[in-house]
Scaffold this motif. Structure first.
Motif, PDB file in Angstrom:
ATOM      1  N   CYS A 169      37.105 -52.455 -42.982  1.00 21.21           N
ATOM      2  CA  CYS A 169      36.815 -51.394 -42.020  1.00 21.21           C
ATOM      3  C   CYS A 169      35.468 -50.767 -42.351  1.00 21.21           C
ATOM      4  CB  CYS A 169      37.910 -50.345 -42.072  1.00 21.21           C
ATOM      5  SG  CYS A 169      37.667 -49.031 -40.901  1.00 21.21           S
ATOM      6  N   LEU A 170      34.647 -50.681 -41.370  1.00 22.22           N
ATOM      7  CA  LEU A 170      33.266 -50.292 -41.631  1.00 22.22           C
ATOM      8  C   LEU A 170      32.957 -48.869 -41.237  1.00 22.22           C
ATOM      9  CD1 LEU A 170      31.629 -53.541 -40.439  1.00 22.22           C
ATOM     10  CD2 LEU A 170      31.787 -52.708 -42.755  1.00 22.22           C
ATOM     11  N   ALA A 171      33.959 -48.135 -40.895  1.00 24.43           N
ATOM     12  CA  ALA A 171      33.684 -46.791 -40.428  1.00 24.43           C
ATOM     13  C   ALA A 171      33.192 -45.913 -41.576  1.00 24.43           C
ATOM     14  CB  ALA A 171      34.948 -46.197 -39.829  1.00 24.43           C
ATOM     15  N   THR A 172      32.231 -45.106 -41.264  1.00 26.71           N
ATOM     16  CA  THR A 172      31.772 -44.118 -42.227  1.00 26.71           C
ATOM     17  C   THR A 172      31.613 -42.786 -41.515  1.00 26.71           C
ATOM     18  OG1 THR A 172      29.441 -44.538 -41.829  1.00 26.71           O
ATOM     19  CG2 THR A 172      30.490 -45.807 -43.551  1.00 26.71           C
ATOM     20  N   LYS A 173      31.503 -41.793 -42.295  1.00 23.75           N
ATOM     21  CA  LYS A 173      31.188 -40.492 -41.725  1.00 23.75           C
ATOM     22  C   LYS A 173      30.453 -39.679 -42.764  1.00 23.75           C
ATOM     23  CE  LYS A 173      35.198 -37.715 -43.004  1.00 23.75           C
ATOM     24  NZ  LYS A 173      36.239 -36.800 -42.518  1.00 23.75           N
ATOM     25  N   HIS A 174      29.723 -38.704 -42.326  1.00 20.63           N
ATOM     26  CA  HIS A 174      29.234 -37.726 -43.267  1.00 20.63           C
ATOM     27  C   HIS A 174      29.488 -36.338 -42.740  1.00 20.63           C
ATOM     28  CE1 HIS A 174      25.388 -38.813 -41.116  1.00 20.63           C
ATOM     29  NE2 HIS A 174      25.506 -37.550 -40.821  1.00 20.63           N
ATOM     30  N   VAL A 175      29.702 -35.483 -43.657  1.00 22.11           N
ATOM     31  CA  VAL A 175      30.103 -34.124 -43.329  1.00 22.11           C
ATOM     32  C   VAL A 175      29.115 -33.175 -43.957  1.00 22.11           C
ATOM     33  CG1 VAL A 175      31.903 -32.408 -43.543  1.00 22.11           C
ATOM     34  CG2 VAL A 175      32.504 -34.785 -43.248  1.00 22.11           C
ATOM     35  N   GLN A 176      28.691 -32.270 -43.168  1.00 23.50           N
ATOM     36  CA  GLN A 176      27.749 -31.295 -43.680  1.00 23.50           C
ATOM     37  C   GLN A 176      28.118 -29.923 -43.187  1.00 23.50           C
ATOM     38  OE1 GLN A 176      23.747 -32.212 -42.879  1.00 23.50           O
ATOM     39  NE2 GLN A 176      22.973 -30.662 -44.268  1.00 23.50           N
ATOM     40  N   ARG A 177      28.017 -29.027 -44.074  1.00 25.45           N
ATOM     41  CA  ARG A 177      28.284 -27.638 -43.732  1.00 25.45           C
ATOM     42  C   ARG A 177      27.014 -27.059 -43.147  1.00 25.45           C
ATOM     43  NH1 ARG A 177      31.501 -24.144 -47.999  1.00 25.45           N
ATOM     44  NH2 ARG A 177      31.267 -22.054 -47.168  1.00 25.45           N
ATOM     45  N   ILE A 178      27.143 -26.490 -42.007  1.00 27.66           N
ATOM     46  CA  ILE A 178      25.933 -25.989 -41.384  1.00 27.66           C
ATOM     47  C   ILE A 178      25.903 -24.476 -41.298  1.00 27.66           C
ATOM     48  CG2 ILE A 178      25.314 -28.016 -40.092  1.00 27.66           C
ATOM     49  CD1 ILE A 178      26.917 -27.057 -37.827  1.00 27.66           C
ATOM     50  N   HIS A 179      27.020 -23.881 -41.414  1.00 26.37           N
ATOM     51  CA  HIS A 179      27.037 -22.425 -41.472  1.00 26.37           C
ATOM     52  C   HIS A 179      27.979 -21.982 -42.562  1.00 26.37           C
ATOM     53  CE1 HIS A 179      25.356 -20.947 -37.386  1.00 26.37           C
ATOM     54  NE2 HIS A 179      24.425 -21.202 -38.262  1.00 26.37           N
ATOM     55  N   ASP A 180      27.657 -20.862 -43.073  1.00 27.75           N
ATOM     56  CA  ASP A 180      28.493 -20.362 -44.134  1.00 27.75           C
ATOM     57  C   ASP A 180      29.348 -19.202 -43.674  1.00 27.75           C
ATOM     58  OD1 ASP A 180      29.622 -20.185 -46.511  1.00 27.75           O
ATOM     59  OD2 ASP A 180      27.914 -19.360 -47.577  1.00 27.75           O
ATOM     60  N   ASP A 181      28.719 -18.309 -42.997  1.00 26.73           N
ATOM     61  CA  ASP A 181      29.414 -17.062 -42.736  1.00 26.73           C
ATOM     62  C   ASP A 181      30.588 -17.252 -41.792  1.00 26.73           C
ATOM     63  OD1 ASP A 181      30.073 -14.517 -42.884  1.00 26.73           O
ATOM     64  OD2 ASP A 181      28.257 -13.690 -41.986  1.00 26.73           O
ATOM     65  N   PRO A 182      30.321 -17.735 -40.610  1.00 27.70           N
ATOM     66  CA  PRO A 182      31.452 -18.376 -39.968  1.00 27.70           C
ATOM     67  C   PRO A 182      31.402 -19.839 -40.372  1.00 27.70           C
ATOM     68  CG  PRO A 182      29.743 -17.835 -38.365  1.00 27.70           C
ATOM     69  CD  PRO A 182      29.169 -17.691 -39.728  1.00 27.70           C
ATOM     70  N   PRO A 183      32.285 -20.249 -41.168  1.00 23.98           N
ATOM     71  CA  PRO A 183      32.153 -21.610 -41.698  1.00 23.98           C
ATOM     72  C   PRO A 183      32.162 -22.637 -40.585  1.00 23.98           C
ATOM     73  CG  PRO A 183      34.322 -20.737 -42.115  1.00 23.98           C
ATOM     74  CD  PRO A 183      33.510 -19.613 -41.581  1.00 23.98           C
ATOM     75  N   LYS A 184      31.240 -23.521 -40.687  1.00 17.09           N
ATOM     76  CA  LYS A 184      31.143 -24.529 -39.654  1.00 17.09           C
ATOM     77  C   LYS A 184      30.700 -25.825 -40.294  1.00 17.09           C
ATOM     78  CE  LYS A 184      30.242 -24.584 -34.862  1.00 17.09           C
ATOM     79  NZ  LYS A 184      30.886 -23.695 -33.978  1.00 17.09           N
ATOM     80  N   TYR A 185      31.379 -26.842 -39.974  1.00 18.57           N
ATOM     81  CA  TYR A 185      31.086 -28.146 -40.552  1.00 18.57           C
ATOM     82  C   TYR A 185      30.803 -29.137 -39.446  1.00 18.57           C
ATOM     83  CZ  TYR A 185      33.344 -26.011 -44.512  1.00 18.57           C
ATOM     84  OH  TYR A 185      33.697 -25.171 -45.522  1.00 18.57           O
ATOM     85  N   ARG A 186      29.816 -29.914 -39.691  1.00 19.48           N
ATOM     86  CA  ARG A 186      29.509 -30.960 -38.736  1.00 19.48           C
ATOM     87  C   ARG A 186      29.820 -32.300 -39.365  1.00 19.48           C
ATOM     88  NH1 ARG A 186      23.712 -31.144 -36.245  1.00 19.48           N
ATOM     89  NH2 ARG A 186      24.591 -29.293 -35.305  1.00 19.48           N
ATOM     90  N   SER A 187      30.682 -33.006 -38.724  1.00 18.24           N
ATOM     91  CA  SER A 187      31.013 -34.347 -39.204  1.00 18.24           C
ATOM     92  C   SER A 187      30.412 -35.361 -38.254  1.00 18.24           C
ATOM     93  CB  SER A 187      32.513 -34.557 -39.253  1.00 18.24           C
ATOM     94  OG  SER A 187      33.164 -33.372 -39.576  1.00 18.24           O
ATOM     95  N   THR A 188      29.740 -36.288 -38.791  1.00 18.43           N
ATOM     96  CA  THR A 188      29.168 -37.354 -37.994  1.00 18.43           C
ATOM     97  C   THR A 188      29.905 -38.636 -38.310  1.00 18.43           C
ATOM     98  OG1 THR A 188      27.035 -36.281 -38.057  1.00 18.43           O
ATOM     99  CG2 THR A 188      27.079 -38.589 -37.445  1.00 18.43           C
ATOM    100  N   TYR A 189      30.455 -39.204 -37.308  1.00 19.34           N
ATOM    101  CA  TYR A 189      31.204 -40.447 -37.468  1.00 19.34           C
ATOM    102  C   TYR A 189      30.330 -41.602 -37.052  1.00 19.34           C
ATOM    103  CZ  TYR A 189      35.275 -37.495 -37.886  1.00 19.34           C
ATOM    104  OH  TYR A 189      36.176 -36.553 -38.301  1.00 19.34           O
ATOM    105  N   ILE A 190      30.310 -42.610 -37.860  1.00 25.41           N
ATOM    106  CA  ILE A 190      29.481 -43.769 -37.580  1.00 25.41           C
ATOM    107  C   ILE A 190      30.346 -45.007 -37.592  1.00 25.41           C
ATOM    108  CG2 ILE A 190      27.546 -45.133 -38.391  1.00 25.41           C
ATOM    109  CD1 ILE A 190      26.721 -42.406 -39.784  1.00 25.41           C
ATOM    110  N   GLY A 191      30.234 -45.743 -36.575  1.00 28.05           N
ATOM    111  CA  GLY A 191      31.080 -46.913 -36.462  1.00 28.05           C
ATOM    112  C   GLY A 191      32.500 -46.506 -36.142  1.00 28.05           C
TER     113      GLY A 191
END
Length: 319
Positions: A169-191
């Motif tokens: 399975c070749l799926a990957t993702k990366h997750v990055q926190r983009i805000h702290d105060d209101p916590p917000k995470y951006r997940s990028t799914y690839i494949g």
DNA sequence: CTAATTTGACCTAG
DNA sequence: CTAGGTCAAATTAG
């Protein structure tokens, strides 16, 4: 703009069902393989090379399935997919360039020669999703890296599917926190996932598996977009049996903040029994909130529009 | 013990 | 060259 779905927006429905068939076939081959392993394990404990040819055959079958899937999934993209598709762990020694010597002439340390060892995927389908907390999407991810990103306050975490070696399975993702105060995470799914091992507790699986394979799996319809849930549409997150470690600390750290957010979106707090209806509601609310902010004009801000589909998932109808 | 994460080096696209 | 993505040895968790 039609809200097309990034994951295998198949060029045609034929492709979609072909993919489904392949996934199924590969799944069955996997079962056969584990069956073989098991029987070889406890039946004859001293003669174990008897099952070797069978195992080998199964592996070949698996490989074939996986390769076909990869080809279908990114039909025009490069050959990255097939390279990793060997279903078992042998790390394809004797890599692309037959470097017979000079292990250490180029690099001083005793590192193996990794040149040509991997290729960065160029055009894989990708999409992003933003959540106020780290939610699990039902897949088993394995962290393989972390990187500090320029102009970003928080490092980016890289994950790949746990079954990369199991099932290719070749799926990957990366997750990055983009805000702290209101916590917000951006997940990028690839494949997208070609593996079949989702961590469902019990409820939602009938969502995915018992749905008729033709095209009316699960429909979520919003203002003008119709979403068909195929095998891994990104927003069909599910309950997770256990929060992984990397999430744990984050969740614990801003425990107070996200508590009410989660409960308000009626997610993850419902008991699994009555989840089916609730789940779809939850996802609808998630989606509608994101899409909602989209239909106005979410401008710039800092691009946290919501769901932007990164790549051109080119729907290549045949020329 | 196995399996997952950490982490710095390595690799490639731009 | 740099920034971002990946590998893999070392470390830690289960």
């Amino acid at each position: 703009m039609e809200c097309t779905w990034p994951e295998s927006i198949p060029s045609s429905k034929k492709t979609a069902s072909a993919i489904e068939e392949l996934v199924q076939g590969r799944d069955i081959a996997n079962q056969l393989r584990s069956l073989l392993n098991k029987s070889a394990g406890d039946n004859n404990n001293n003669n174990n090379n008897k099952a070797a040819p069978a195992e080998d055959l199964v592996l070949k079958i698996l490989k074939s399935f996986t390769n076909s899937l990869s080809i279908l999934n990114n039909a025009d993209s490069d050959e990255v997919s097939q390279i990793q598709a060997n279903t078992h762990v042998t790390n394809w020694n004797g890599g692309p360039k037959s470097s017979e010597s000079s292990e250490e002439t180029s690099r001083s340390t005793a590192h193996k020669d990794r040149r040509g060892c991997y290729k960065r995927r160029k055009t894989a389908q990708s999409w992003t999703k933003e959540t106020p907390s780290l939610t699990d999407d039902g897949y088993a991810w394995r962290k393989y890296g972390q990187k500090v990103i320029l102009n970003a306050k928080f490092p980016r975490h890289y994950y790949r599917c746990t079954h990369k070696h199991d099932q290719g399975c070749l799926a990957t993702k990366h997750v990055q926190r983009i805000h702290d105060d209101p916590p917000k995470y951006r997940s990028t799914y690839i494949g997208h996932h070609t593996c079949r091992n989702r961590n469902f507790l019990k409820g939602p699986e009938l969502f995915l598996d018992s749905s008729p394979p033709s095209d009316s799996s699960v429909l979520l319809s919003f203002d003008n977009s119709t979403i068909t849930n195929k095998q891994d549409s990104p927003f069909f997150t599910s309950f997770q049996p256990s929060i992984k470690q990397e999430y744990k600390e984050e969740i614990l750290s801003d425990h107070n903040d996200i508590a009410h957010i989660q409960s308000s979106s009626s997610d993850y707090l419902v008991s699994p029994d009555r989840t089916v209806a609730f789940e779809s509601l939850a996802h609808m609310s998630v989606l509608s909130s994101t899409l909602d902010s989209d239909n106005g004009d979410v401008i710039s801000g800092d691009m946290m529009g919501s769901v932007e589909f990164g790549d051109d998932f080119l729907i290549d109808d045949f020329p």
